[in-house]
Motif scaffolding. Structure first.
Motif, short mmCIF file in Angstrom:
data_model
loop_
_atom_site.label_atom_id
_atom_site.label_comp_id
_atom_site.label_asym_id
_atom_site.label_seq_id
_atom_site.Cartn_x
_atom_site.Cartn_y
_atom_site.Cartn_z
N GLU A 261 0.81 -1.22 0.00
CA GLU A 261 0.00 0.00 0.00
C GLU A 261 0.85 1.27 0.00
O GLU A 261 0.50 2.26 -0.65
N ALA A 262 1.95 1.26 0.72
CA ALA A 262 2.79 2.46 0.78
C ALA A 262 3.30 2.82 -0.61
O ALA A 262 3.28 3.99 -1.02
N THR A 263 3.74 1.82 -1.37
CA THR A 263 4.22 2.06 -2.74
C THR A 263 3.09 2.54 -3.62
O THR A 263 3.25 3.49 -4.41
N PHE A 264 1.92 1.89 -3.52
CA PHE A 264 0.78 2.26 -4.37
C PHE A 264 0.39 3.72 -4.16
O PHE A 264 0.24 4.48 -5.13
N TYR A 265 0.21 4.13 -2.90
CA TYR A 265 -0.23 5.50 -2.64
C TYR A 265 0.89 6.51 -2.91
O TYR A 265 0.62 7.66 -3.26
N ALA A 266 2.13 6.07 -2.76
CA ALA A 266 3.24 6.96 -3.12
C ALA A 266 3.22 7.25 -4.62
O ALA A 266 3.36 8.39 -5.06
N LYS A 360 5.06 -0.06 8.90
CA LYS A 360 4.59 -0.21 7.53
C LYS A 360 3.15 0.27 7.40
O LYS A 360 2.79 0.92 6.41
N LYS A 361 2.33 -0.05 8.40
CA LYS A 361 0.93 0.41 8.38
C LYS A 361 0.86 1.92 8.47
O LYS A 361 0.09 2.57 7.74
N LEU A 362 1.67 2.52 9.33
CA LEU A 362 1.69 3.98 9.44
C LEU A 362 2.14 4.62 8.14
O LEU A 362 1.57 5.63 7.70
N MET A 363 3.17 4.05 7.53
CA MET A 363 3.67 4.59 6.26
C MET A 363 2.61 4.52 5.18
O MET A 363 2.42 5.46 4.40
N ALA A 364 1.88 3.40 5.13
CA ALA A 364 0.82 3.25 4.14
C ALA A 364 -0.31 4.26 4.39
O ALA A 364 -0.84 4.86 3.46
N ASP A 365 -0.66 4.45 5.68
CA ASP A 365 -1.72 5.41 6.02
C ASP A 365 -1.32 6.82 5.62
O ASP A 365 -2.12 7.56 5.01
N VAL A 366 -0.10 7.21 5.94
CA VAL A 366 0.37 8.56 5.59
C VAL A 366 0.36 8.75 4.08
O VAL A 366 -0.06 9.79 3.57
N ALA A 367 0.85 7.73 3.37
CA ALA A 367 0.87 7.83 1.90
C ALA A 367 -0.54 7.99 1.34
O ALA A 367 -0.79 8.80 0.44
N LYS A 403 0.41 13.22 13.46
CA LYS A 403 0.50 12.23 14.54
C LYS A 403 1.25 10.99 14.08
O LYS A 403 2.14 10.48 14.79
N ALA A 404 0.94 10.51 12.87
CA ALA A 404 1.60 9.31 12.36
C ALA A 404 3.09 9.55 12.13
O ALA A 404 3.93 8.69 12.42
N GLU A 405 3.43 10.74 11.62
CA GLU A 405 4.84 11.04 11.37
C GLU A 405 5.61 11.18 12.67
O GLU A 405 6.79 10.82 12.74
N ARG A 406 4.96 11.70 13.70
CA ARG A 406 5.63 11.75 15.01
C ARG A 406 5.89 10.34 15.52
O ARG A 406 6.95 10.05 16.09
N ARG A 482 10.19 16.93 3.02
CA ARG A 482 10.26 16.77 1.56
C ARG A 482 10.49 15.32 1.17
O ARG A 482 9.93 14.83 0.17
N ALA A 483 11.33 14.66 1.90
CA ALA A 483 11.57 13.25 1.58
C ALA A 483 10.31 12.44 1.78
O ALA A 483 10.01 11.53 1.02
N ALA A 484 9.53 12.80 2.82
CA ALA A 484 8.26 12.09 3.05
C ALA A 484 7.31 12.32 1.89
O ALA A 484 6.67 11.39 1.41
N VAL A 485 7.22 13.56 1.44
CA VAL A 485 6.33 13.87 0.31
C VAL A 485 6.81 13.17 -0.95
O VAL A 485 6.04 12.64 -1.74
N ALA A 486 8.15 13.16 -1.16
CA ALA A 486 8.68 12.55 -2.37
C ALA A 486 8.39 11.07 -2.42
O ALA A 486 8.11 10.52 -3.48
N GLU A 487 8.44 10.41 -1.25
CA GLU A 487 8.14 8.98 -1.25
C GLU A 487 6.66 8.73 -1.22
O GLU A 487 6.15 7.79 -1.80
N ALA A 488 5.92 9.61 -0.52
CA ALA A 488 4.47 9.39 -0.41
C ALA A 488 3.75 10.10 -1.52
O ALA A 488 2.57 10.06 -1.62
#
Length: 488
Positions: A261-266, A360-367, A403-406, A482-488
């Motif tokens: 999911e993280a890759t898909f939403y990114a 991984k779940k948090l990363m997917a949610d953020v993305a 919250k998720a990024e924290r 920025r790195a978070a936005v670039a990946e997500a």
């Protein structure tokens, strides 16, 4: 002498009654036999194969329209008969029945179906044929409702629709013929994964298409690939194991995901980035176009050819700056290469939390949340989301993202920056040189807060760009964002 005019039609869809309906050939044979028995000559035949006659039809019935036209034009004369195997072959829509009835009644043309001839000038025949038309329309409605129920049930159970999804193969029960499993196709699934990883690395659609076609990889339709196919595949939630129905998520699919999911939403966020869409035009062919700014008006610099043959960056809003582009590009590239070769580059650009199921779940949610926010302005512009709705969406999602990024406690890794971090400038430059221009521009945007260009001075030549190019590398906090936005 009266003539017989034969109309034949058969839909492609038969549902569970497949094989029970009369084929077009069988209908024509029956019509010719009737003409022979009645001693009638055949005026013409009209055939609409693979055509529905219901109100739900998506294709026109060209031959039926020709039949109507021949009646109205008088080619089919008074006393002639229009023959069909059943009333439902002529129509399954009351509006069409009324049209055909009125045309035939005015022209004095008879109908024949189900072994009976109807004279539409007679009240009893109009009533009988109307009942048959109502029954035919009701059968079409019943069939449509059954199809919709079956589709909804399949969606809830996670079963696939009629056509296959690229990247998967279907296995059927040898005894019943029913679908048993949907599994990754050993040849196609790796192609799907390759496409998503390439998009996540900010590769252009054109380069992905060219690479697949150069290798002779068949597209989903067995032909060459196109950018539209890649884009449609990249935003299809089916590849993360979600069953879609009428554009909405219907639940988990019976097939396994090919992409996390993280890759898909990114990838979805990358493709939805307005800057990326702008960059796909012919204008952006230079490293710092739109990313460098004028020292005076702070407007973006754009590249233009000089009449002497070299490229130059200039400020279009006020013409405050006009400098050769190559020295500026080389200067910024050199700064970046040396910065990425420093020991602290990893701390700044590539700090990544230990991946667990929770992270991984948090990363997917953020993305996913960022992808929804990136899509929202387009929906507002299209009138599908109000400004109040946009504000509500931001109010709901932004705190969740923060919250998720924290909780993640560290920056997401920009995959491009991660692969560029090397022990020596020579190694960094070797990787940098192998990137596409789009990827290089993505790295520049992630690595620099400021690239400000001023004028080297009237008449001055061979001036070191360090004198008129001011840069600021991104701060640690901005790098994380920025790195978070670039990946997500």
């Amino acid at each position: 002498m009266p003539q017989l005019w034969i109309y034949a039609r058969k839909s492609s869809y038969q549902g569970k009654k497949r094989g029970r309906g009369r084929s077009v050939a069988e209908q024509l044979d029956a019509g010719h036999m009737f003409a022979e028995d009645e001693g009638l000559s055949i005026g013409d035949t009209y055939v609409d194969d693979d055509r529905s006659a219901s109100a739900f039809r998506t294709k026109g019935r060209e031959e039926f329209e020709r039949l109507i036209g021949d009646i109205e034009a008088g080619r089919i004369e008074r006393g002639d008969t229009v023959w069909a195997y059943q009333s439902s072959r002529l129509q399954r829509d009351l509006r069409v029945y009324v049209q055909l009835r009125d045309v035939c009644r005015e022209a004095g043309v008879l109908w024949h179906y189900n072994g009976r001839t109807y004279d539409l000038s007679k009240r009893e025949d109009r009533r009988s044929s109307a009942y048959d038309a109502i029954s035919a329309e009701d059968q079409a409605d019943e069939l449509s409702e059954g199809v919709r129920r079956a589709l909804r049930a399949n969606a809830r159970r996670g079963r696939p629709h009629a056509w296959g999804l690229y990247g998967y193969k279907r296995l059927y029960d040898s005894a019943t013929g029913e679908l048993d499993q949907v599994l990754p196709d050993p040849e196609q699934a790796p192609i799907v994964e390759e496409i998503f990883q390439a998009l996540k690395a900010h590769r252009s659609l054109a380069s992905i298409v060219d690479g697949l076609n150069a290798r002779g990889v068949p597209s989903p339709k067995g032909k060459t690939w196109g950018a539209t196919q890649i884009r449609q595949m990249a935003v299809n939630p089916s590849y993360i194991g979600v069953r879609m129905h009428n554009g909405q998520e219907a639940g988990r699919a019976m097939w396994p995901p090919l992409v996390d999911e993280a890759t898909f939403y990114a990838v979805k966020a990358i493709l939805g980035d307005p800057a990326r869409r702008t960059n796909e035009g012919n204008a952006v062919k230079h490293l710092l176009t739109g990313t460098s700014t004028c020292f005076r008006c702070e407007g973006p610099l754009w590249a233009h050819p000089h009449h002497s043959g070299y490229r130059q960056y200039w400020c279009e809003s006020g013409r405050h700056v006009s400098v050769k582009a190559d020295p500026v590009d080389d200067h910024v590239t050199g700064l970046l290469v040396r910065r990425l070769a420093r020991k602290d580059a990893a701390r700044l650009f590539a700090v990544k939390p230990r991946e667990t199921d929770r992270t991984k779940k948090l990363m997917a949610d953020v993305a996913r949340w960022k992808a929804e926010l990136a899509e929202a302005p387009r929906l507002v512009k299209a009138g599908k989301l109000s400004a109040v709705g946009l504000a509500g969406l931001e109010g709901a999602l932004l705190p969740e993202i923060e919250k998720a990024e924290r909780q993640l406690g560290a920056a997401r890794v920009n995959p491009l920056l991660a692969q560029l971090i090397r022990p020596t400038p020579e190694e960094v430059f070797a990787v940098w040189s192998g990137l596409e221009l789009r990827q290089q521009r993505t790295v520049v945007r992630a690595a620099f807060d400021v690239i400000e260009v001023s004028s080297p001075g009237q008449g001055r030549r061979n001036v070191d760009p360090a004198e008129y190019v001011r840069t600021e590398f991104t701060s640690a906090s901005t790098a994380r964002r920025r790195a978070a936005v670039a990946e997500a």
